[in-house]
Design a protein around this motif. Structure first.
Motif, PDB file in Angstrom:
ATOM      1  N   ALA A 158      -2.473  27.255  29.728  1.00 10.70           N
ATOM      2  CA  ALA A 158      -3.300  27.156  30.447  1.00 10.70           C
ATOM      3  C   ALA A 158      -4.618  27.897  30.070  1.00 10.70           C
ATOM      4  CB  ALA A 158      -3.119  27.736  31.878  1.00 10.70           C
ATOM      5  N   ILE A 159      -4.513  29.220  29.304  1.00  9.14           N
ATOM      6  CA  ILE A 159      -5.567  29.808  28.886  1.00  9.14           C
ATOM      7  C   ILE A 159      -6.080  29.004  27.611  1.00  9.14           C
ATOM      8  CG2 ILE A 159      -6.234  31.970  27.749  1.00  9.14           C
ATOM      9  CD1 ILE A 159      -4.044  33.305  29.290  1.00  9.14           C
ATOM     10  N   ALA A 160      -5.478  28.588  26.576  1.00 10.90           N
ATOM     11  CA  ALA A 160      -5.889  27.972  25.678  1.00 10.90           C
ATOM     12  C   ALA A 160      -6.483  26.422  26.210  1.00 10.90           C
ATOM     13  CB  ALA A 160      -4.633  27.123  24.964  1.00 10.90           C
ATOM     14  N   ARG A 161      -6.326  25.922  27.258  1.00 10.28           N
ATOM     15  CA  ARG A 161      -7.038  24.720  27.591  1.00 10.28           C
ATOM     16  C   ARG A 161      -8.474  25.275  28.184  1.00 10.28           C
ATOM     17  NH1 ARG A 161      -2.123  23.160  29.938  1.00 10.28           N
ATOM     18  NH2 ARG A 161      -2.610  24.209  32.057  1.00 10.28           N
ATOM     19  N   GLU A 162      -8.568  26.373  28.900  1.00  9.00           N
ATOM     20  CA  GLU A 162      -9.897  26.856  29.492  1.00  9.00           C
ATOM     21  C   GLU A 162     -10.758  27.261  28.283  1.00  9.00           C
ATOM     22  OE1 GLU A 162     -11.045  26.896  32.465  1.00  9.00           O
ATOM     23  OE2 GLU A 162      -9.171  26.034  32.963  1.00  9.00           O
ATOM     24  N   LEU A 163      -9.996  28.167  27.061  1.00 12.46           N
ATOM     25  CA  LEU A 163     -10.798  28.347  25.862  1.00 12.46           C
ATOM     26  C   LEU A 163     -11.430  27.066  25.231  1.00 12.46           C
ATOM     27  CD1 LEU A 163      -8.704  31.199  24.398  1.00 12.46           C
ATOM     28  CD2 LEU A 163     -10.988  31.505  25.532  1.00 12.46           C
ATOM     29  N   HIS A 164     -10.629  26.029  25.056  1.00 10.72           N
ATOM     30  CA  HIS A 164     -10.849  25.027  24.432  1.00 10.72           C
ATOM     31  C   HIS A 164     -12.317  24.177  25.152  1.00 10.72           C
ATOM     32  CE1 HIS A 164     -10.719  20.825  23.199  1.00 10.72           C
ATOM     33  NE2 HIS A 164     -10.628  21.319  21.861  1.00 10.72           N
ATOM     34  N   ASP A 165     -12.002  24.073  26.823  1.00 10.52           N
ATOM     35  CA  ASP A 165     -12.610  23.194  27.397  1.00 10.52           C
ATOM     36  C   ASP A 165     -13.801  23.846  27.957  1.00 10.52           C
ATOM     37  OD1 ASP A 165     -10.482  21.290  27.286  1.00 10.52           O
ATOM     38  OD2 ASP A 165      -9.850  21.711  29.135  1.00 10.52           O
ATOM     39  N   VAL A 166     -13.832  25.153  28.091  1.00 12.28           N
ATOM     40  CA  VAL A 166     -15.161  25.642  28.715  1.00 12.28           C
ATOM     41  C   VAL A 166     -15.935  26.655  27.470  1.00 12.28           C
ATOM     42  CG1 VAL A 166     -16.013  27.486  30.353  1.00 12.28           C
ATOM     43  CG2 VAL A 166     -14.002  25.936  30.726  1.00 12.28           C
ATOM     44  N   VAL A 167     -15.240  27.562  26.973  1.00 15.13           N
ATOM     45  CA  VAL A 167     -16.022  28.468  25.978  1.00 15.13           C
ATOM     46  C   VAL A 167     -16.198  27.697  24.519  1.00 15.13           C
ATOM     47  CG1 VAL A 167     -15.789  30.639  24.822  1.00 15.13           C
ATOM     48  CG2 VAL A 167     -14.627  30.368  26.873  1.00 15.13           C
ATOM     49  N   ALA A 168     -15.400  27.067  24.013  1.00 15.50           N
ATOM     50  CA  ALA A 168     -15.525  26.431  23.084  1.00 15.50           C
ATOM     51  C   ALA A 168     -16.588  25.286  22.990  1.00 15.50           C
ATOM     52  CB  ALA A 168     -14.214  25.830  22.005  1.00 15.50           C
ATOM     53  N   HIS A 169     -16.441  24.616  24.168  1.00 18.30           N
ATOM     54  CA  HIS A 169     -17.465  23.465  24.316  1.00 18.30           C
ATOM     55  C   HIS A 169     -18.968  24.042  24.438  1.00 18.30           C
ATOM     56  CE1 HIS A 169     -19.385  20.105  26.094  1.00 18.30           C
ATOM     57  NE2 HIS A 169     -19.965  20.959  27.098  1.00 18.30           N
ATOM     58  N   HIS A 170     -19.185  25.270  24.928  1.00 15.52           N
ATOM     59  CA  HIS A 170     -20.570  25.685  25.125  1.00 15.52           C
ATOM     60  C   HIS A 170     -20.954  26.223  23.988  1.00 15.52           C
ATOM     61  CE1 HIS A 170     -20.917  24.862  29.299  1.00 15.52           C
ATOM     62  NE2 HIS A 170     -20.084  25.589  29.762  1.00 15.52           N
ATOM     63  N   VAL A 171     -20.153  26.940  23.151  1.00 14.49           N
ATOM     64  CA  VAL A 171     -20.356  27.490  21.943  1.00 14.49           C
ATOM     65  C   VAL A 171     -20.770  26.635  20.937  1.00 14.49           C
ATOM     66  CG1 VAL A 171     -19.603  28.874  19.942  1.00 14.49           C
ATOM     67  CG2 VAL A 171     -18.785  29.581  22.268  1.00 14.49           C
ATOM     68  N   ALA A 172     -19.944  25.336  20.966  1.00 15.48           N
ATOM     69  CA  ALA A 172     -20.217  24.283  19.995  1.00 15.48           C
ATOM     70  C   ALA A 172     -21.659  23.604  20.363  1.00 15.48           C
ATOM     71  CB  ALA A 172     -19.249  23.239  20.151  1.00 15.48           C
ATOM     72  N   SER A 173     -21.791  23.556  21.644  1.00 20.10           N
ATOM     73  CA  SER A 173     -23.113  22.988  21.980  1.00 20.10           C
ATOM     74  C   SER A 173     -24.233  23.914  21.684  1.00 20.10           C
ATOM     75  CB  SER A 173     -23.256  22.854  23.455  1.00 20.10           C
ATOM     76  OG  SER A 173     -24.623  22.516  24.062  1.00 20.10           O
ATOM     77  N   MET A 174     -24.227  25.390  21.774  1.00 22.38           N
ATOM     78  CA  MET A 174     -25.067  26.102  21.214  1.00 22.38           C
ATOM     79  C   MET A 174     -25.510  26.099  19.999  1.00 22.38           C
ATOM     80  SD  MET A 174     -24.848  29.405  23.561  1.00 22.38           S
ATOM     81  CE  MET A 174     -23.565  29.929  22.703  1.00 22.38           C
ATOM     82  N   VAL A 175     -24.362  25.967  19.131  1.00 16.62           N
ATOM     83  CA  VAL A 175     -24.344  25.858  17.660  1.00 16.62           C
ATOM     84  C   VAL A 175     -24.984  24.371  17.285  1.00 16.62           C
ATOM     85  CG1 VAL A 175     -23.084  25.548  15.411  1.00 16.62           C
ATOM     86  CG2 VAL A 175     -22.465  27.230  17.178  1.00 16.62           C
ATOM     87  N   LEU A 176     -24.833  23.520  17.886  1.00 14.75           N
ATOM     88  CA  LEU A 176     -25.662  22.012  17.647  1.00 14.75           C
ATOM     89  C   LEU A 176     -27.067  22.314  17.955  1.00 14.75           C
ATOM     90  CD1 LEU A 176     -25.205  19.334  16.794  1.00 14.75           C
ATOM     91  CD2 LEU A 176     -24.709  18.763  19.402  1.00 14.75           C
ATOM     92  N   ARG A 177     -27.317  22.803  18.912  1.00 14.46           N
ATOM     93  CA  ARG A 177     -28.823  22.880  19.452  1.00 14.46           C
ATOM     94  C   ARG A 177     -29.584  23.827  18.239  1.00 14.46           C
ATOM     95  NH1 ARG A 177     -28.152  23.455  26.133  1.00 14.46           N
ATOM     96  NH2 ARG A 177     -27.195  21.322  26.204  1.00 14.46           N
ATOM     97  N   VAL A 178     -28.839  24.884  17.827  1.00  8.88           N
ATOM     98  CA  VAL A 178     -29.681  25.616  16.892  1.00  8.88           C
ATOM     99  C   VAL A 178     -29.733  24.684  15.462  1.00  8.88           C
ATOM    100  CG1 VAL A 178     -29.318  27.854  15.321  1.00  8.88           C
ATOM    101  CG2 VAL A 178     -28.877  27.897  17.814  1.00  8.88           C
ATOM    102  N   GLY A 179     -28.628  24.188  15.366  1.00 13.32           N
ATOM    103  CA  GLY A 179     -28.837  23.406  14.049  1.00 13.32           C
ATOM    104  C   GLY A 179     -29.811  22.145  14.145  1.00 13.32           C
ATOM    105  N   VAL A 180     -30.202  21.554  15.280  1.00 14.17           N
ATOM    106  CA  VAL A 180     -31.101  20.704  15.267  1.00 14.17           C
ATOM    107  C   VAL A 180     -32.435  21.423  15.399  1.00 14.17           C
ATOM    108  CG1 VAL A 180     -32.319  19.004  17.346  1.00 14.17           C
ATOM    109  CG2 VAL A 180     -29.745  19.143  16.769  1.00 14.17           C
ATOM    110  N   ALA A 181     -32.685  22.532  16.020  1.00 20.16           N
ATOM    111  CA  ALA A 181     -33.760  23.324  15.952  1.00 20.16           C
ATOM    112  C   ALA A 181     -34.241  23.518  14.574  1.00 20.16           C
ATOM    113  CB  ALA A 181     -33.913  24.445  16.748  1.00 20.16           C
ATOM    114  N   ARG A 182     -33.174  24.030  13.864  1.00 22.00           N
ATOM    115  CA  ARG A 182     -33.744  24.449  12.426  1.00 22.00           C
ATOM    116  C   ARG A 182     -34.255  23.014  11.575  1.00 22.00           C
ATOM    117  NH1 ARG A 182     -28.312  25.792  10.006  1.00 22.00           N
ATOM    118  NH2 ARG A 182     -29.404  26.026   8.056  1.00 22.00           N
TER     119      ARG A 182
END
Length: 426
Positions: free
Chosen positions: A184-208
């Protein structure tokens, strides 16, 4: 009943038969029939029975044969055959309780019955009948007592086996429950935290790539944020792998701890990242940290990352941080002290996301450091020093659960009173 079971334990056979022999000696000395002094023949047969019981205490069948032969001789030579009767009957008990086959027990009982009945040869029918009835005492009671003790042993063994089975089942259920919780914890980390971090990394890459003609310092910040976010994603993926299948990654230091030889380089990387954020870091690292165990090595690395993050967040880039990691007598002494009191200048990204791979803002940094140290048996001290702020601890080489010291309560934020409920820095 517990005392009876202990008395008839197979490991206590020698003690049991020694007590029996002492009782026989007492009978010969004090309780012979009509106060008569035991004869030499009686002493010889009695001593033979005593010696056979002790010498053959681990061979009940051989002891049974010898005791039956001595009883037959006593019947032919003596008037008082009590010692040899008890010796033969006790030998039957030892065979009955000794996990022997029913055929062996039956043959031993038959041998004793035949020997006892030789005492009635040539007697009247009434005496023969009395002798047959007497077999209930000489053969029946030893058989019954031995079978009862043997049954109690079997019941005790079955109870132990059931208890062991229940314990294994309980442990299996606990492992299953922990596995469900980890999933259950792994699902939350994957679905919530990892999703948002990946989104931020993607947006920073686009901004660069979208924003051109940027100040080199801003471009450097973008590169650093992108690299930190990517590293955080990698750590999240490894953490999810650990949570989903701990056995599958066991032994992989990259997932569960840190290789001792890699610790100096990892601390050096954390120091370089802090310096990139504008902090002046003076490091005094003991070369012996390269030989620390993986668990304490990981603790030292995480404490260093968290402490430098807090320096950047609360002391500002004008502060000087002094890091000390020393190993003395197997104890790891770790300390980070800074000289700054001010806040962070505007526009300088020095939060936890830059140094530790986690977002900035109110959190549980000191609490996490304190818990990590407490698990290893140390005590975290954090608070204002003469020139700024200091955090330090000592991680013992060997931790005993009973020796773990309580953790002292410390202020949660710079400038806050010790008893204030201000949030702790991340």
């Amino acid at each position: 009943m517990r005392w009876l079971g202990r008395m008839f334990n197979t490991r206590d056979t020698l003690v049991r038969l020694t007590l029996l022999d002492l009782a026989g000696v007492g009978y010969l000395v004090f309780c012979t029939q009509a106060g008569r002094t035991p004869t030499v023949t009686q002493w010889i047969l009695a001593v033979g029975a005593f010696a056979a019981a002790l010498l053959l205490h681990r061979r009940p069948v051989a002891n049974m044969v010898v005791q039956a032969a001595l009883l037959a001789a006593a019947i032919a030579l003596l008037d008082d055959i009590m010692i040899n009767q008890v010796g033969a009957s006790w030998a039957l008990i030892e065979i009955t309780i000794g996990a022997y086959r029913a055929r062996t027990i039956g043959l031993a009982a038959g041998l004793l019955a035949v020997v006892d009945l030789t005492n009635t040869i040539g007697d009247s029918a009434d005496r023969v009948a009395a002798g047959v009835v007497g077999l209930a005492l000489e053969v029946g009671i030893p058989l019954l007592l031995g079978l009862v003790i043997r049954a109690n042993w079997n019941l005790a063994r079955q109870a132990q086996e059931r208890a062991a089975a229940e314990q294994r089942q309980h442990e299996s259920e606990s492992r299953a429950a922990r596995a469900d919780e980890r999933s259950a914890i792994a699902r939350e980390l994957h679905d919530v935290v990892a999703h948002h971090v990946a989104s931020m990394v993607l947006r920073v890459g686009v901004a660069r790539h979208v924003l051109t003609d940027l100040d080199p310092r801003v471009d450097e910040v973008f590169d650093d944020v992108h690299g930190t976010g990517t590293a955080a994603l990698g750590e999240l993926r490894r953490l999810v792998a650990v949570l989903r299948d701990p056995d599958g990654v066991r032994g992989d230091a990259a997932l569960t701890a840190i290789e001792p030889s890699a610790l100096p380089a990892a601390i050096g990387a954390a120091i370089d990242r802090a310096r990139q954020a504008g902090i002046t870091v003076e490091a005094d690292l003991d070369p012996a940290i390269g030989s620390l165990d993986a668990v304490r090595g990981m603790a030292v690395l995480r404490l260093t990352q968290e402490a430098l993050t807090n320096v950047a967040k609360h002391a500002g880039t004008s502060a000087v941080a002094h890091l000390v990691v020393a190993v003395r007598d197997g104890v790891v002494h770790w300390e980070v002290a800074d000289t700054g009191r001010g806040g962070v200048p505007a526009g300088v990204p020095t939060g936890g996301g830059l140094l530790a791979g986690v977002p900035t803002g109110g959190g549980h940094g000191i609490t996490g450091m304190r818990e990590r140290v407490e698990v290893l048996g140390g005590r975290l001290e954090a608070g204002p020093s003469g020139t700024g702020w200091r955090v330090r601890t000592a991680l013992p080489a060997v931790v005993a659960a009973s020796d773990r010291a309580p953790v002292r309560s410390v202020p949660g934020e710079r400038g806050a009173p010790a008893d204030s409920p201000a949030p702790e820095p991340v």
